[in-house]
Design an enzyme around this catalytic site. Sequence first.
Site, PDB file in Angstrom:
ATOM      1  N   LYS A  66       0.813  -1.220   0.000  1.00 31.18           N
ATOM      2  CA  LYS A  66       0.000   0.000   0.000  1.00 31.18           C
ATOM      3  C   LYS A  66       0.852   1.278   0.000  1.00 31.18           C
ATOM      4  O   LYS A  66       0.443   2.294  -0.552  1.00 31.18           O
ATOM      5  CB  LYS A  66      -0.968   0.001   1.192  1.00 31.18           C
ATOM      6  CG  LYS A  66      -2.084  -1.036   1.041  1.00 31.18           C
ATOM      7  CD  LYS A  66      -3.080  -0.953   2.183  1.00 31.18           C
ATOM      8  CE  LYS A  66      -4.108  -2.078   2.088  1.00 31.18           C
ATOM      9  NZ  LYS A  66      -5.123  -2.019   3.142  1.00 31.18           N
ATOM     10  N   ASP A 102     -10.357   2.256   2.245  1.00 26.24           N
ATOM     11  CA  ASP A 102     -10.504   1.487   3.488  1.00 26.24           C
ATOM     12  C   ASP A 102     -11.359   2.229   4.521  1.00 26.24           C
ATOM     13  O   ASP A 102     -12.232   1.634   5.170  1.00 26.24           O
ATOM     14  CB  ASP A 102      -9.129   1.182   4.105  1.00 26.24           C
ATOM     15  CG  ASP A 102      -8.424   0.034   3.401  1.00 26.24           C
ATOM     16  OD1 ASP A 102      -9.108  -0.803   2.782  1.00 26.24           O
ATOM     17  OD2 ASP A 102      -7.178  -0.022   3.477  1.00 26.24           O
ATOM     18  N   GLY A 130      -0.815   1.316   9.254  1.00 30.37           N
ATOM     19  CA  GLY A 130      -1.423   1.820   8.026  1.00 30.37           C
ATOM     20  C   GLY A 130      -2.943   1.800   8.079  1.00 30.37           C
ATOM     21  O   GLY A 130      -3.596   2.741   7.612  1.00 30.37           O
ATOM     22  N   THR A 153       2.842   0.985  21.119  1.00 28.34           N
ATOM     23  CA  THR A 153       3.964   1.931  21.115  1.00 28.34           C
ATOM     24  C   THR A 153       3.344   3.337  21.086  1.00 28.34           C
ATOM     25  O   THR A 153       2.922   3.816  20.026  1.00 28.34           O
ATOM     26  CB  THR A 153       4.856   1.704  19.877  1.00 28.34           C
ATOM     27  OG1 THR A 153       5.187   0.316  19.811  1.00 28.34           O
ATOM     28  CG2 THR A 153       6.116   2.545  19.928  1.00 28.34           C
TER      29      THR A 153
HETATM   30  P1  NDP Z   1       0.607  -2.514  10.500  1.00 27.35           P
HETATM   31  O1  NDP Z   1       1.631  -3.578  10.499  1.00 27.35           O
HETATM   32  O2  NDP Z   1       0.842  -1.255   9.730  1.00 27.35           O
HETATM   33  O3  NDP Z   1       0.326  -2.053  12.035  1.00 27.35           O
HETATM   34  C1  NDP Z   1       0.149  -3.011  13.031  1.00 27.35           C
HETATM   35  C2  NDP Z   1      -0.412  -2.365  14.298  1.00 27.35           C
HETATM   36  O4  NDP Z   1      -0.760  -3.408  15.197  1.00 27.35           O
HETATM   37  C3  NDP Z   1       0.571  -1.451  15.049  1.00 27.35           C
HETATM   38  O5  NDP Z   1      -0.149  -0.390  15.627  1.00 27.35           O
HETATM   39  C4  NDP Z   1       1.121  -2.390  16.123  1.00 27.35           C
HETATM   40  O6  NDP Z   1       1.551  -1.724  17.297  1.00 27.35           O
HETATM   41  C5  NDP Z   1      -0.108  -3.186  16.448  1.00 27.35           C
HETATM   42  N1  NDP Z   1       0.152  -4.495  17.061  1.00 27.35           N
HETATM   43  C6  NDP Z   1       0.710  -5.582  16.476  1.00 27.35           C
HETATM   44  N2  NDP Z   1       0.722  -6.616  17.338  1.00 27.35           N
HETATM   45  C7  NDP Z   1       0.154  -6.177  18.492  1.00 27.35           C
HETATM   46  C8  NDP Z   1      -0.119  -6.776  19.756  1.00 27.35           C
HETATM   47  N3  NDP Z   1       0.189  -8.058  20.019  1.00 27.35           N
HETATM   48  N4  NDP Z   1      -0.736  -6.028  20.707  1.00 27.35           N
HETATM   49  C9  NDP Z   1      -1.064  -4.747  20.456  1.00 27.35           C
HETATM   50  N5  NDP Z   1      -0.816  -4.116  19.285  1.00 27.35           N
HETATM   51  C10 NDP Z   1      -0.224  -4.826  18.307  1.00 27.35           C
HETATM   52  O7  NDP Z   1      -0.754  -3.231  10.037  1.00 27.35           O
HETATM   53  P2  NDP Z   1      -2.010  -2.571   9.309  1.00 27.35           P
HETATM   54  O8  NDP Z   1      -2.312  -1.297  10.009  1.00 27.35           O
HETATM   55  O9  NDP Z   1      -1.807  -2.529   7.852  1.00 27.35           O
HETATM   56  O10 NDP Z   1      -3.172  -3.648   9.560  1.00 27.35           O
HETATM   57  C11 NDP Z   1      -3.775  -3.841  10.842  1.00 27.35           C
HETATM   58  C12 NDP Z   1      -4.902  -4.861  10.740  1.00 27.35           C
HETATM   59  O11 NDP Z   1      -6.008  -4.361  10.015  1.00 27.35           O
HETATM   60  C13 NDP Z   1      -4.481  -6.159  10.054  1.00 27.35           C
HETATM   61  O12 NDP Z   1      -4.937  -7.225  10.849  1.00 27.35           O
HETATM   62  C14 NDP Z   1      -5.230  -6.104   8.718  1.00 27.35           C
HETATM   63  O13 NDP Z   1      -5.539  -7.406   8.250  1.00 27.35           O
HETATM   64  C15 NDP Z   1      -6.479  -5.331   9.084  1.00 27.35           C
HETATM   65  N6  NDP Z   1      -7.123  -4.659   7.916  1.00 27.35           N
HETATM   66  C16 NDP Z   1      -8.404  -5.043   7.542  1.00 27.35           C
HETATM   67  C17 NDP Z   1      -9.039  -4.451   6.462  1.00 27.35           C
HETATM   68  C18 NDP Z   1     -10.431  -4.911   6.063  1.00 27.35           C
HETATM   69  O14 NDP Z   1     -10.883  -4.546   4.961  1.00 27.35           O
HETATM   70  N7  NDP Z   1     -11.139  -5.631   6.893  1.00 27.35           N
HETATM   71  C19 NDP Z   1      -8.385  -3.377   5.665  1.00 27.35           C
HETATM   72  C20 NDP Z   1      -7.060  -3.019   6.160  1.00 27.35           C
HETATM   73  C21 NDP Z   1      -6.461  -3.664   7.235  1.00 27.35           C
HETATM   74  P3  NDP Z   1       3.079  -1.193  17.461  1.00 27.35           P
HETATM   75  O15 NDP Z   1       3.124   0.143  16.769  1.00 27.35           O
HETATM   76  O16 NDP Z   1       3.272  -1.102  18.924  1.00 27.35           O
HETATM   77  O17 NDP Z   1       3.960  -2.230  16.809  1.00 27.35           O
END
Ligand code: NDP
Length: 275
Positions: A66, A102, A130, A153
Site C-alpha cells: 500500500k 478502506d 497503516g 507503542t
Molecule cells: P501494521 O503492520 O501497519 O500495524 C500493526 C499495528 O498493530 C501497530 O499499531 C502495532 O503496534 C499493532 N500491534 C501488532 N501486534 C500487536 C499486539 N500483540 N498487541 C497490540 N498491538 C499490536 O498493520 P495494518 O495497520 O496494515 O493492519 C492492521 C490490521 O487491520 C491487520 O490485521 C489487517 O488485516 C487489518 N485490515 C483489515 C481491512 C479490512 O478490509 N477488513 C483493511 C485493512 C487492514 P506497534 O506500533 O506497537 O507495533
Amino acid sequence: MTDRYAVIGNPIAHSKSPRIHAAFARQSAQDLDYRAILAPLDGFAAAVAQFVASGGRGMNVTVPFKLEAFALADRHTARAEAAGAVNTLKFEQGEILGDNTDGAGLVADLLRNIGCPLAGNRLLLLGAGGAARGVILPLLDQSPASLTVANRTASRAAQLRDAFAGHGNLAALAFAELAGQQFDVVINATSASLAGAAPAIPPGLYAPGSTAYDMMYGRGLTPFLAAAQAQGAGRLADGLGMLVEQAAESFLLWRGVRPDTRPVLAELAGELHRA
Ligand code: NDP
C-alpha cells in the site's frame, strides 16, 4: 473488449476480492474481468506496469504494497493523501490515480450494515499502523464526540495525533492511560489478532451498549472480540463488512456505479460461519 482489473499483493491466494468484484459485476451487468496477481516482494512496480501494458484499467492493492502504491501514483485523492497509503489504483490516459477506500469502507459498514452511529459518540481506535491511519479522517468526518487513538507503542499514536492536528478532536494515549475512560465504539486496527492475541487494554472501557469492531475477520470470534464480549461490549462485529464495502467504493471509482453490498456480504458471512 472486456475491461481488466486485479488485486495485487503477496501473499494473495487467500484474497476474496476476485469473488466480491465478480459478484458486483454480475449484479450491475458490467463486462469486466478481475483476478488476483501475486507480485514478488521486490517487483510491485514492474507487475503494475505489466498489467497496465496489457490493458488493465484498475487495481486493488493489499499487504505489503500500500505504501509503494502511494509512491507509484501520479495523483492522489484527498483521502489517499491523508492516509499516506493507497489501496486502489485507476489507470486513465497514461496517468495513475491513487485512492484509499478502506476508511470509507469501515464507515459504511458501521453505519449501514451494523447500524452503529458515529456522530456524537466516543470512539477509540486501537493501533497506529497503516490501517489506523487510513480510517482517521473518515471517522473524524462523522463528527464523533471524540476520537482517541491508542497504541502499544505510544509514540506512534502521538505521531498520528500530530499528523491529523487541525482535522478534529483527536487524542493519543498509551494503552495503560485508557484506564478509567469509557467509549461507545472501540475499533481494533492492530494486527494482534493475526498472532492470536488481543491488545492489552485495561478492563472497563466499554460503555453500556457499546460496539466492539475488529478489522480482522475469520470463523468465530477473533481474540479481540472474545475479550470485548467478556468485558461487556454490547455489540460485536468483524471486518468482513469493511472488506466488502471498501471493494464497493473501489468499484464506484472505476465504474461509476455503487453495487448493493448486502447480498455479497450475506453470502461471504454465511460461508465463514459454516463449518
Ligand atoms: P501494521 O503492520 O501497519 O500495524 C500493526 C499495528 O498493530 C501497530 O499499531 C502495532 O503496534 C499493532 N500491534 C501488532 N501486534 C500487536 C499486539 N500483540 N498487541 C497490540 N498491538 C499490536 O498493520 P495494518 O495497520 O496494515 O493492519 C492492521 C490490521 O487491520 C491487520 O490485521 C489487517 O488485516 C487489518 N485490515 C483489515 C481491512 C479490512 O478490509 N477488513 C483493511 C485493512 C487492514 P506497534 O506500533 O506497537 O507495533
